[in-house]
Scaffold this motif. Structure first.
Motif, PDB file in Angstrom:
ATOM      1  N   ARG A  51       0.813  -1.223   0.000  1.00  0.00           N
ATOM      2  CA  ARG A  51       0.000   0.000   0.000  1.00  0.00           C
ATOM      3  C   ARG A  51       0.847   1.274   0.000  1.00  0.00           C
ATOM      4  N   LEU A  52       2.098   1.170   0.400  1.00  0.00           N
ATOM      5  CA  LEU A  52       2.973   2.356   0.368  1.00  0.00           C
ATOM      6  C   LEU A  52       3.873   2.324  -0.858  1.00  0.00           C
ATOM      7  N   GLY A  53       3.552   1.434  -1.812  1.00  0.00           N
ATOM      8  CA  GLY A  53       4.101   1.625  -3.142  1.00  0.00           C
ATOM      9  C   GLY A  53       5.175   0.682  -3.637  1.00  0.00           C
ATOM     10  N   ALA A 241       9.036   6.893   6.910  1.00  0.00           N
ATOM     11  CA  ALA A 241       8.083   5.894   7.403  1.00  0.00           C
ATOM     12  C   ALA A 241       7.651   6.202   8.834  1.00  0.00           C
ATOM     13  N   VAL A 242       8.607   6.530   9.696  1.00  0.00           N
ATOM     14  CA  VAL A 242       8.274   6.815  11.102  1.00  0.00           C
ATOM     15  C   VAL A 242       7.336   8.027  11.171  1.00  0.00           C
ATOM     16  N   TRP A 243       7.621   9.037  10.387  1.00  0.00           N
ATOM     17  CA  TRP A 243       6.832  10.272  10.415  1.00  0.00           C
ATOM     18  C   TRP A 243       5.400  10.020   9.919  1.00  0.00           C
ATOM     19  N   LEU A 244       5.252   9.328   8.769  1.00  0.00           N
ATOM     20  CA  LEU A 244       3.915   9.051   8.222  1.00  0.00           C
ATOM     21  C   LEU A 244       3.095   8.190   9.179  1.00  0.00           C
ATOM     22  N   LEU A 265      -3.394   2.311   7.225  1.00  0.00           N
ATOM     23  CA  LEU A 265      -3.018   2.296   5.802  1.00  0.00           C
ATOM     24  C   LEU A 265      -3.643   3.457   5.036  1.00  0.00           C
ATOM     25  N   THR A 266      -4.919   3.723   5.245  1.00  0.00           N
ATOM     26  CA  THR A 266      -5.589   4.786   4.485  1.00  0.00           C
ATOM     27  C   THR A 266      -5.011   6.164   4.823  1.00  0.00           C
ATOM     28  N   PRO A 267      -4.909   6.561   6.092  1.00  0.00           N
ATOM     29  CA  PRO A 267      -4.317   7.883   6.351  1.00  0.00           C
ATOM     30  C   PRO A 267      -2.837   7.975   5.959  1.00  0.00           C
ATOM     31  N   MET A 268      -2.088   6.886   6.078  1.00  0.00           N
ATOM     32  CA  MET A 268      -0.675   6.970   5.644  1.00  0.00           C
ATOM     33  C   MET A 268      -0.587   7.249   4.155  1.00  0.00           C
ATOM     34  N   ARG A 269      -1.461   6.601   3.376  1.00  0.00           N
ATOM     35  CA  ARG A 269      -1.434   6.833   1.923  1.00  0.00           C
ATOM     36  C   ARG A 269      -1.811   8.278   1.592  1.00  0.00           C
TER      37      ARG A 269
END
Ligand SMILES: NC(=O)C1=CN([C@@H]2O[C@H](COP(=O)(O)OP(=O)(O)OC[C@H]3O[C@@H](n4cnc5c(N)ncnc54)[C@H](OP(=O)(O)O)[C@@H]3O)[C@@H](O)[C@H]2O)[C@@H](O)CC1
Ligand SMILES: Nc1ncnc2c1ncn2[C@@H]1O[C@H](COP(=O)(O)OP(=O)(O)O)[C@@H](O)[C@H]1O
Length: 278
Positions: A51-53, A241-244, A265-269
């Motif tokens: 999900r993060l690419g 990654a830590v920040w997101l 997953l949704t808010p990180m994206r």
């Protein structure tokens, strides 16, 4: 000791994708995880990575978890593996490895870790990979650059300290781990720290106690792995990654208790797309 606070002035960005980009240019993450009874840890990491690419994600997990993992996430290539011999043929395709979430600490898990450690790619070590490393540091020599992602309990095992001692001197603990294991280190928990063997130290002052639940670390491991797969350096991948992850936790905080790791997953994206558009 100078600790740099992660913020939008110094946070790294993921490069935009060229128009003719294809999945083969976005890395192949191989995740060795999910021993008996802990299939969720590997699956959470694999989903986060996808999900993060990351371009391709393979999950090597206990055979008991293959069918359920495929039913939940068919985009992940799932292999049932319990031995080092079963692992070997799948390693050459990896451009980055994530080792350890829910792996267990059996003799077979240790054999698989030893085999994977011989791969000359960036290796993210989490959970039981760290516990096994703490037990036999001389056995598990990584052939590629390594990122360790301990929570304070795992950091304590790696250092031979107590968890209380780690929490009382988090910055020293992160730097000592980075030096001792010649690795980039993410010391998790409130105020996550990123350290490298050269003595660089960064802190993320975001995050929220709704994140105190199972699998949040597994998701973080998957996100770091996704960013390495897409070409970031180890320190940059860890910082972004830590920040997101922490900012996504803050976004979910209004929902209160019962936020679960896959909710990130949704808010990180959304946060990633705002920060580094595709
Ligand atoms: N769905 C699944 O399949 C899941 C599977 N999972 C898998 O389970 C396996 C075991 O991993 P685990 O982290 O649960 O156990 P473990 O390493 O003994 O750590 C616990 C001890 O560490 C400490 N501690 C931890 N955090 C701390 C903090 N912030 N601040 C301070 N201390 C802290 C704390 O010590 P204490 O405070 O008690 O002294 C606590 O007792 C592993 O493979 C993992 O991947 C999980 O990912 C869950 C979802
Ligand atoms: N109170 C908190 N404040 C900020 N972040 C937290 C808090 N509790 C947990 N987290 C974050 O959630 C993640 C938990 O990781 P970990 O303990 O390895 O969980 P698991 O092994 O269950 O996946 C870490 O990234 C940690 O920083």
């Amino acid at each position: 000791m100078t600790t740099i606070e992660l913020n939008e002035e110094n946070l790294p960005r993921l490069a935009p994708r060229p128009c003719d980009c294809h999945k083969g240019q976005l890395g192949h993450a191989v995740i060795v995880a999910g021993g008996a009874g802990m299939g969720g840890a590997g699956l959470l990491a694999a989903q986060a990575c996808l999900r993060l690419g990351a371009g391709l994600v393979s999950l090597l997990t206990h055979p008991d978890h293959v069918a359920a993992s495929l039913a939940r996430q068919p985009e992940v290539m799932v292999h049932g593996v319990t031995t080092a011999a079963g692992l070997q043929p799948l390693l050459p395709q990896a451009t980055v490895l994530l080792l350890g979430p829910g792996l267990g600490q059996t003799g077979q898990a240790a054999d698989m870790l030893e085999a994977a450690a011989g791969s000359p790619v960036v290796q993210v070590w989490d959970a039981d990979a760290l516990n096994l490393l703490a037990l036999q540091p001389e056995r598990f020599i990584a052939a590629g650059p390594r990122i360790l992602t301990p929570h304070p309990g795992e950091a304590a095992r790696l250092l031979g300290w107590s968890a209380g001692e780690v929490q009382a001197q988090r910055e020293q603990a992160a730097l000592q781990l980075a030096r001792q294991y010649q690795s980039v280190v993410v010391l998790k928990g409130h105020g996550s720290l990123i350290a490298d063997p050269g003595g660089q130290l960064l802190v993320c002052r975001h995050g929220h106690p709704v994140m105190a639940g199972p699998g949040f670390g597994d998701v973080l491991g998957g996100v770091i792995t996704a960013f390495v797969a897409q070409g970031m350096s180890s320190v940059d991948a860890a910082c972004l990654a830590v920040w997101l992850h922490a900012r996504a936790g803050e976004r979910l905080a209004a929902q209160g208790r019962g936020v679960i790791a896959s909710d990130l997953l949704t808010p990180m994206r959304a946060l990633l797309e705002a920060w580094s558009p595709v």
